[in-house]
Design a protein around this motif. Structure first.
Motif, PDB file in Angstrom:
ATOM      1  N   PRO A  22      43.310  39.667  40.787  1.00 44.63           N
ATOM      2  CA  PRO A  22      44.605  39.373  40.167  1.00 44.63           C
ATOM      3  C   PRO A  22      45.725  39.410  41.184  1.00 44.63           C
ATOM      4  N   PRO A  23      46.802  38.691  40.926  1.00 41.20           N
ATOM      5  CA  PRO A  23      47.961  38.756  41.835  1.00 41.20           C
ATOM      6  C   PRO A  23      48.449  40.191  41.970  1.00 41.20           C
ATOM      7  N   LEU A  24      49.011  40.507  43.112  1.00 43.05           N
ATOM      8  CA  LEU A  24      49.476  41.871  43.351  1.00 43.05           C
ATOM      9  C   LEU A  24      50.487  42.316  42.304  1.00 43.05           C
ATOM     10  N   TYR A  25      51.403  41.421  41.937  1.00 42.61           N
ATOM     11  CA  TYR A  25      52.486  41.823  41.040  1.00 42.61           C
ATOM     12  C   TYR A  25      51.990  42.150  39.630  1.00 42.61           C
ATOM     13  N   ARG A  26      50.777  41.747  39.317  1.00 44.79           N
ATOM     14  CA  ARG A  26      50.207  42.067  38.003  1.00 44.79           C
ATOM     15  C   ARG A  26      49.387  43.359  38.026  1.00 44.79           C
ATOM     16  N   GLN A  27      49.307  43.991  39.181  1.00 42.86           N
ATOM     17  CA  GLN A  27      48.557  45.233  39.316  1.00 42.86           C
ATOM     18  C   GLN A  27      49.510  46.420  39.376  1.00 42.86           C
ATOM     19  N   SER A  28      48.976  47.589  39.064  1.00 38.81           N
ATOM     20  CA  SER A  28      49.739  48.803  39.317  1.00 38.81           C
ATOM     21  C   SER A  28      49.826  48.999  40.827  1.00 38.81           C
ATOM     22  N   VAL A  29      50.750  49.849  41.270  1.00 34.40           N
ATOM     23  CA  VAL A  29      50.861  50.125  42.699  1.00 34.40           C
ATOM     24  C   VAL A  29      49.551  50.694  43.224  1.00 34.40           C
ATOM     25  N   ALA A  30      48.942  51.616  42.465  1.00 34.65           N
ATOM     26  CA  ALA A  30      47.678  52.227  42.910  1.00 34.65           C
ATOM     27  C   ALA A  30      46.587  51.177  43.048  1.00 34.65           C
ATOM     28  N   ASP A  31      46.472  50.287  42.082  1.00 35.68           N
ATOM     29  CA  ASP A  31      45.443  49.246  42.147  1.00 35.68           C
ATOM     30  C   ASP A  31      45.724  48.257  43.269  1.00 35.68           C
ATOM     31  N   ALA A  32      46.993  47.907  43.466  1.00 37.20           N
ATOM     32  CA  ALA A  32      47.341  46.974  44.538  1.00 37.20           C
ATOM     33  C   ALA A  32      47.031  47.576  45.900  1.00 37.20           C
ATOM     34  N   ARG A  33      47.222  48.879  46.028  1.00 32.61           N
ATOM     35  CA  ARG A  33      46.873  49.536  47.292  1.00 32.61           C
ATOM     36  C   ARG A  33      45.378  49.437  47.545  1.00 32.61           C
ATOM     37  N   GLU A  34      44.577  49.605  46.523  1.00 28.74           N
ATOM     38  CA  GLU A  34      43.127  49.483  46.688  1.00 28.74           C
ATOM     39  C   GLU A  34      42.728  48.048  47.017  1.00 28.74           C
ATOM     40  N   TRP A  92      56.215  47.570  51.887  1.00 29.39           N
ATOM     41  CA  TRP A  92      56.803  48.913  51.823  1.00 29.39           C
ATOM     42  C   TRP A  92      56.089  49.841  50.841  1.00 29.39           C
ATOM     43  N   ALA A  93      55.161  49.308  50.070  1.00 28.69           N
ATOM     44  CA  ALA A  93      54.495  50.098  49.023  1.00 28.69           C
ATOM     45  C   ALA A  93      52.990  50.182  49.223  1.00 28.69           C
ATOM     46  N   LEU A  94      52.408  49.200  49.868  1.00 28.04           N
ATOM     47  CA  LEU A  94      50.964  49.147  50.086  1.00 28.04           C
ATOM     48  C   LEU A  94      50.692  49.499  51.543  1.00 28.04           C
ATOM     49  N   GLY A  95      49.522  49.233  52.051  1.00 21.60           N
ATOM     50  CA  GLY A  95      49.233  49.405  53.473  1.00 21.60           C
ATOM     51  C   GLY A  95      49.312  50.843  53.941  1.00 21.60           C
ATOM     52  N   ARG A 121      56.459  57.140  54.872  1.00 25.40           N
ATOM     53  CA  ARG A 121      56.434  57.283  53.416  1.00 25.40           C
ATOM     54  C   ARG A 121      56.602  55.913  52.758  1.00 25.40           C
ATOM     55  N   ARG A 122      55.924  55.723  51.638  1.00 26.59           N
ATOM     56  CA  ARG A 122      55.934  54.419  50.986  1.00 26.59           C
ATOM     57  C   ARG A 122      56.691  54.458  49.653  1.00 26.59           C
ATOM     58  N   ALA A 123      57.213  53.303  49.299  1.00 24.91           N
ATOM     59  CA  ALA A 123      57.772  53.112  47.971  1.00 24.91           C
ATOM     60  C   ALA A 123      56.616  52.918  46.977  1.00 24.91           C
ATOM     61  N   PRO A 124      56.824  53.175  45.707  1.00 27.95           N
ATOM     62  CA  PRO A 124      58.076  53.592  45.066  1.00 27.95           C
ATOM     63  C   PRO A 124      58.332  55.101  45.122  1.00 27.95           C
ATOM     64  N   GLU A 125      57.347  55.859  45.619  1.00 29.85           N
ATOM     65  CA  GLU A 125      57.538  57.304  45.693  1.00 29.85           C
ATOM     66  C   GLU A 125      58.710  57.662  46.606  1.00 29.85           C
ATOM     67  N   GLU A 222      59.112  39.595  44.791  1.00 30.05           N
ATOM     68  CA  GLU A 222      60.109  40.126  43.857  1.00 30.05           C
ATOM     69  C   GLU A 222      59.693  41.510  43.369  1.00 30.05           C
ATOM     70  N   TRP A 223      58.414  41.664  43.062  1.00 32.94           N
ATOM     71  CA  TRP A 223      57.893  42.960  42.613  1.00 32.94           C
ATOM     72  C   TRP A 223      57.988  44.006  43.725  1.00 32.94           C
ATOM     73  N   LEU A 224      57.591  43.635  44.939  1.00 35.79           N
ATOM     74  CA  LEU A 224      57.609  44.588  46.050  1.00 35.79           C
ATOM     75  C   LEU A 224      59.030  45.018  46.408  1.00 35.79           C
ATOM     76  N   TRP A 225      59.967  44.073  46.423  1.00 31.82           N
ATOM     77  CA  TRP A 225      61.364  44.441  46.657  1.00 31.82           C
ATOM     78  C   TRP A 225      61.854  45.405  45.570  1.00 31.82           C
ATOM     79  N   ASP A 226      61.465  45.152  44.319  1.00 38.58           N
ATOM     80  CA  ASP A 226      61.874  46.036  43.220  1.00 38.58           C
ATOM     81  C   ASP A 226      61.318  47.445  43.406  1.00 38.58           C
ATOM     82  N   GLU A 227      60.097  47.550  43.940  1.00 38.16           N
ATOM     83  CA  GLU A 227      59.517  48.869  44.195  1.00 38.16           C
ATOM     84  C   GLU A 227      60.224  49.567  45.360  1.00 38.16           C
ATOM     85  N   TYR A 228      60.674  48.805  46.338  1.00 37.81           N
ATOM     86  CA  TYR A 228      61.285  49.359  47.548  1.00 37.81           C
ATOM     87  C   TYR A 228      62.719  49.831  47.315  1.00 37.81           C
ATOM     88  N   LEU A 229      63.475  49.067  46.532  1.00 37.96           N
ATOM     89  CA  LEU A 229      64.891  49.349  46.352  1.00 37.96           C
ATOM     90  C   LEU A 229      65.142  50.101  45.055  1.00 37.96           C
TER      91      LEU A 229
END
Length: 322
Positions: A22-34, A92-95, A121-125, A222-229
């Motif tokens: 699935p596209p990254l933006y449709r995943q949770s942050v945890a799932d996208a990291r995996e 800023w949230a994965l990797g 440290r990574r977003a969104p935390e 758009e999703w990643l920027w939203d998690e970062y900011l």
């Protein structure tokens, strides 16, 4: 005639589609990291290198982990090595250190430099500016302690420190260069920027042309920027969106862009702005490539990724005079 997508990139996109990823933006942050880990961490390949050492420092907001890569032929006290502070991509949230381990190894060996990969440290935390402040703290620390508390045999040249990264890591590298200028140090000699995100805006031609179908999508960004900011207002800050900054007196830069990448035009625009500010720039164009291709190094079929490492390393070697 328009450039065609490279067959290796096309095959990857078909495989991801067939596998139902699935596209990254449709995943949770945890799932996208995996998902990102699965795509970038090799199961049976790790490029040999002289030495790899994990270190930790105390930053202003807690512990910062780093991984130090020394090339196969190593440096010495008599002939110290250039150093590259490397900030991984992933929006800023994965990797993390693992997703970019093979890229760090390849750059260290190809350029003959010490690569210090930073586990910020990574977003969104930890949203903006926390990841940037970690990267700056690591850079300032290296400039103050080039032996990395590992002994003089590391052989880092404290007078030759560059910053670089891919995607969001390129944004962070540019932010570190701006902070170093504005805070009076440390002195940096180069920015090494691989398809960087340079503006919290989605109005370029490349965002329209490459909105979907080429791995990284407009919706992903758009999703990643939203998690970062924390707020859209943060996106106007020049340390988050370097295209909005005064770029005078920054270090020379290498800017790599890809034809099939939503971020293509802002990378090019950043290079334009640097040149207008009197900053030397070397542009590396990969018109047949997609965003993220540098992290495909584990697959020997991806010769374009190896070419990019060679081009980036050549710039570092030329700049350092090593």
């Amino acid at each position: 005639m328009a450039t065609e997508l490279h067959p290796q990139a096309e095959e990857l996109l078909h495989r991801l589609s067939a596998d139902g990823v699935p596209p990254l933006y449709r995943q949770s942050v945890a799932d996208a990291r995996e998902t990102f880990l699965d795509l970038t961490v090799p199961s049976d390949h790790s490029e040999p290198i002289g030495r790899v050492t994990d270190v930790e420092i105390e930053g202003p907001n807690g512990t910062i982990a780093m991984r130090v890569y020394e090339p196969e032929d190593g440096g010495t006290v008599e002939e110290p090595r250039p150093a590259l502070l490397f900030f991984h991509g992933g929006g800023w949230a994965l990797g993390d250190l693992e997703t970019h381990d093979i890229a760090a190894r390849a750059l260290a060996n190809a350029a003959g430099c010490v690569v210090v990969s930073v586990d910020y440290r990574r977003a969104p935390e930890a949203p903006f500016p926390a990841p940037l402040e970690d990267c700056y703290a690591a850079t300032a620390w290296l400039a103050d302690d080039p032996d990395l508390e590992l002994g003089e045999d590391v052989g880092i040249d404290a007078e030759w420190i560059a910053v670089g990264g891919d995607s969001a890591g390129g944004t962070l590298a540019t932010g570190v260069a701006l902070l170093a200028r504005d805070r009076g140090g440390p002195e940096l000699v180069r920015q090494l920027l691989v398809y960087p995100a340079m503006d919290h805006s989605f109005d370029t031609d490349s965002y329209t042309e490459n909105a979907n179908g080429y791995f990284l999508t407009r919706s992903d960004m758009e999703w990643l920027w939203d998690e970062y900011l924390e707020t859209d207002l943060d996106g106007r800050h020049p340390y988050a969106s370097p295209l909005r900054a005064d770029l005078a007196d920054l270090p020379p830069a290498t800017v790599l862009t890809c034809g099939f990448d939503p971020l293509r035009d802002e990378g090019r625009a950043y290079a334009d702005r640097l040149e207008a500010a009197g900053v030397p720039v070397n542009r590396l164009e990969y018109p047949d490539m997609i965003h993220g291709f540098l992290t495909m190094l584990a697959d020997p079929e991806w010769e374009r990724a190896r070419e990019a490492v060679s081009d980036l390393a050549s710039d570092l070697e030329t700049a350092s005079g090593k």
